[in-house]
Design an enzyme around this catalytic site. Sequence first.
Site, PDB file in Angstrom:
ATOM      1  N   ILE A   1       0.854  -1.189   0.000  1.00  0.00           N
ATOM      2  CA  ILE A   1       0.000   0.000   0.000  1.00  0.00           C
ATOM      3  C   ILE A   1       0.887   1.234   0.000  1.00  0.00           C
ATOM      4  CG2 ILE A   1      -1.820   1.270   1.209  1.00  0.00           C
ATOM      5  CD1 ILE A   1      -2.377  -1.454   2.697  1.00  0.00           C
TER       6      ILE A   1
ATOM      7  N   ASP B   1       9.174   6.571  -2.144  1.00  0.00           N
ATOM      8  CA  ASP B   1       8.681   7.781  -2.801  1.00  0.00           C
ATOM      9  C   ASP B   1       8.290   7.372  -4.208  1.00  0.00           C
ATOM     10  OD1 ASP B   1       8.303  10.157  -4.158  1.00  0.00           O
ATOM     11  OD2 ASP B   1      10.061  11.154  -3.323  1.00  0.00           O
TER      12      ASP B   1
ATOM     13  N   ASN C   1      -2.417   4.223  -3.456  1.00  0.00           N
ATOM     14  CA  ASN C   1      -3.176   5.196  -2.688  1.00  0.00           C
ATOM     15  C   ASN C   1      -2.465   6.538  -2.536  1.00  0.00           C
ATOM     16  OD1 ASN C   1      -5.119   6.075  -0.395  1.00  0.00           O
ATOM     17  ND2 ASN C   1      -3.104   6.077   0.591  1.00  0.00           N
TER      18      ASN C   1
ATOM     19  N   TYR D   1      -5.392  18.952  -9.926  1.00  0.00           N
ATOM     20  CA  TYR D   1      -5.578  17.691  -9.201  1.00  0.00           C
ATOM     21  C   TYR D   1      -6.613  16.826  -9.920  1.00  0.00           C
ATOM     22  CZ  TYR D   1      -7.137  14.522  -5.467  1.00  0.00           C
ATOM     23  OH  TYR D   1      -7.494  13.416  -4.728  1.00  0.00           O
TER      24      TYR D   1
ATOM     25  N   LYS E   1      -6.224  13.034 -11.519  1.00  0.00           N
ATOM     26  CA  LYS E   1      -7.061  11.905 -11.146  1.00  0.00           C
ATOM     27  C   LYS E   1      -7.845  11.364 -12.342  1.00  0.00           C
ATOM     28  CE  LYS E   1      -6.144  11.203  -6.792  1.00  0.00           C
ATOM     29  NZ  LYS E   1      -5.573   9.925  -6.347  1.00  0.00           N
TER      30      LYS E   1
ATOM     31  N   THR F   1      -9.669  13.396   5.556  1.00  0.00           N
ATOM     32  CA  THR F   1      -8.240  13.096   5.580  1.00  0.00           C
ATOM     33  C   THR F   1      -7.469  14.403   5.709  1.00  0.00           C
ATOM     34  OG1 THR F   1      -8.018  13.267   3.172  1.00  0.00           O
ATOM     35  CG2 THR F   1      -8.599  11.101   4.069  1.00  0.00           C
TER      36      THR F   1
END
Length: 230
Positions: free
Chosen positions: A10, A54, A77, A142, A146, A177
Site C-alpha cells: 500500500i 517515494d 493510494n 488535481y 485523477k 483526511t
Amino acid sequence: MKIKYSVVVITGANRGLGAQFATQMLERGAARVYAAARRPESVDVPGVEPISLDVTDQQQVEEAARAVGQADIVINNAGFSSFARLIDGEMRDIRREIDINYFGALRMVRAFAPAMRKRGRGAFLNVSSVMAWLGYEHSNSYGASKAANWAMSNGLREELAGAGIQVSSMLLGSTDTDMMAGIDVPKNRPDELVATALDQFEDGVNEILADDAATILKAGLSGDRGRFVE
C-alpha cells in the site's frame, strides 16, 4: 482477488485512507502488509511492515518491488493535491500532482505487474477521485491528474486482462483526511469508505463507486459537465 493470506503493498500508508487500507487488510487476514511511505517511521499501524518509498523515484519503486518480491495486491493510494488552478497555478505544483497521482501509480504497476504475470494472478487497486469528473474554481490540476489515473486504470484493465490480473479503480468524494482538512464540507469517514471499497474489490468490481457522490456523478457523465452540488 481474495485478501486472506495475500501479500499486500500500500502506498501512502502512513495516514488517512492508506492507514485504513493497511489496518483493514490485516483484519481481513492478509498474510503480510507492506506499508509504504516516504517516511516509514511515520507508519503506526500495528502488524504492518513499513517500507521507505517515494513513488516519484523510479529507483525506489524498483527497489521496493525487488524487496517485496511477489505481491498479490498493490494499492496505489499515494496522492497529492496543491489546490492549484490550471490557468495560474504554479507549474511545479501541477507537475507534482501528475507525477504522484498518475505517474507514481503507473510506476508501481510497471514494477509489480511482471511478477504477477508470471504467476498468472494479482490485483491492483488505484485510488482516483470524483474530481476526475468535475470542474471547480480550484483544484482542477488535481482533477486532471485523477482523470489520468482513472483512464490509466481503464487501459491497464484491458492490457492485463489476459494475464489473470484484476485492475480496480476507486472513486470517492470529500473524505476526512489530511488533504481535506482545510475544506469545510461534509466528509466521508475513511474507515467506512475503505470497508466498502474492499468488499467490492474482493467481489471483483472493476470500478468501485465508494460513496453517493461517486454513484451520482458516474450516472450523470453523459450530461453537461458542470459543478457538482451536493
